[in-house]
Design a protein around this motif. Structure first.
Motif, short mmCIF file in Angstrom:
data_model
loop_
_atom_site.label_atom_id
_atom_site.label_comp_id
_atom_site.label_asym_id
_atom_site.label_seq_id
_atom_site.Cartn_x
_atom_site.Cartn_y
_atom_site.Cartn_z
N GLY A 197 38.57 25.71 86.18
CA GLY A 197 39.23 25.86 84.88
C GLY A 197 40.25 24.76 84.66
O GLY A 197 40.36 24.20 83.56
N SER A 209 44.28 35.88 84.87
CA SER A 209 45.58 36.08 84.24
C SER A 209 46.56 35.02 84.73
O SER A 209 46.35 34.39 85.77
CB SER A 209 46.13 37.47 84.61
N GLN A 239 37.44 28.95 91.26
CA GLN A 239 37.35 29.30 89.84
C GLN A 239 38.55 28.72 89.09
O GLN A 239 38.40 28.18 87.98
CB GLN A 239 37.32 30.82 89.72
N LYS A 265 37.96 32.64 94.14
CA LYS A 265 38.93 32.70 93.05
C LYS A 265 39.65 31.36 92.90
O LYS A 265 39.89 30.89 91.79
CB LYS A 265 39.94 33.82 93.30
N ASN A 304 39.47 32.04 83.30
CA ASN A 304 39.21 33.48 83.12
C ASN A 304 39.99 34.32 84.13
O ASN A 304 39.46 35.25 84.74
CB ASN A 304 37.71 33.77 83.23
N LYS A 353 43.30 30.70 80.92
CA LYS A 353 42.24 31.12 79.99
C LYS A 353 40.91 30.49 80.34
O LYS A 353 39.87 31.16 80.36
CB LYS A 353 42.65 30.76 78.56
#
Length: 224
Positions: free
Chosen positions: A35, A60, A31, A28, A58, A55
């Motif tokens: 981003g 919150s 990830q 996570k 992906n 966003k």
């Protein structure tokens, strides 16, 4: 309003967070960093927002703030962790390897290939743009990358001096000299977008000349 903003910025850990495995947390986090990289590359530090980063990753905003409590912390993690990984892999030198020319040639070739990567040049531009406002960004980036690399190369050069393969010298300065001889204006050219990245032939020529000049100054007397 202040209370609501605080809750948005500092949410409690999501239910079941304690059940998230270390590998899941690591994935996570990667990830989120990916981003963030996309958004920072496109918008720079000042133009990026945590909403855009969430966003792009992906996730919150609540999840984003579980991992990073501010845009500053996220930016610093993104830039320094990438640089640390590169420095550790690139400057993994065997102090017992007696072929100094071959070691420096391999290092110089990998070093220039890494320095010329468009994403690396973009990260340097971002850090330079942000460090006037946040000096710690520049300091952290420098310590994670250039200072780490110089320190590892210095350790190798120290071993070669002790073995008589190089002349006694200020090995910290010698390490910096070699790296600067390799890139010799190349990074400046790329930072200002004043030319294309070097190809294999240019890199090979630069490194060969850097090794030649380095040995002229730091090689044992018999090799000069």
């Amino acid at each position: 309003m202040a209370s609501a903003a605080r809750q948005e910025r500092e949410p409690a850990a999501p239910q079941g967070a304690s059940q998230i495995s270390p590998s899941g947390e690591s994935e996570k986090r990667r990830q989120i960093l990916e981003g963030a990289r996309q958004v920072f590359m496109a918008s720079g530090f000042d133009g990026a927002s945590m909403g855009e980063i969430a966003k792009a990753a992906n996730v919150s905003k609540g999840t984003l703030y579980v991992y990073f409590d501010s845009k500053e912390a996220l930016f610093e993690a993104l830039t320094t962790e990438a640089k640390t990984g590169l420095a550790e892999n690139l400057f993994r030198l065997d102090e017992d390897d007696p072929d100094v020319r071959a070691v420096l040639t391999r290092l110089g070739t990998s070093y220039l290939a890494m320095m010329a990567r468009p994403e690396h040049v973009s990260i340097i531009r971002m850090v330079i743009g942000a460090c006037e406002k946040f000096p710690r960004f520049g300091q952290a980036f420098y310590e994670a990358g250039p200072a780490c690399g110089v320190g590892r190369l210095k350790a190798y050069l120290d071993a070669q001096v002790a073995a008589g393969r190089l002349a006694a010298a200020d090995t910290d300065l010698a390490a910096k000299h070699f790296l600067q001889l390799c890139q010799a204006g190349m990074l400046t050219r790329l930072l200002f977008n004043a030319g294309e990245a070097p190809g294999e032939a240019e890199i090979a020529h630069r490194v060969a000349e850097a090794v030649r000049v380095f040995f002229a100054g730091y090689g044992p007397a018999a090799a000069r």
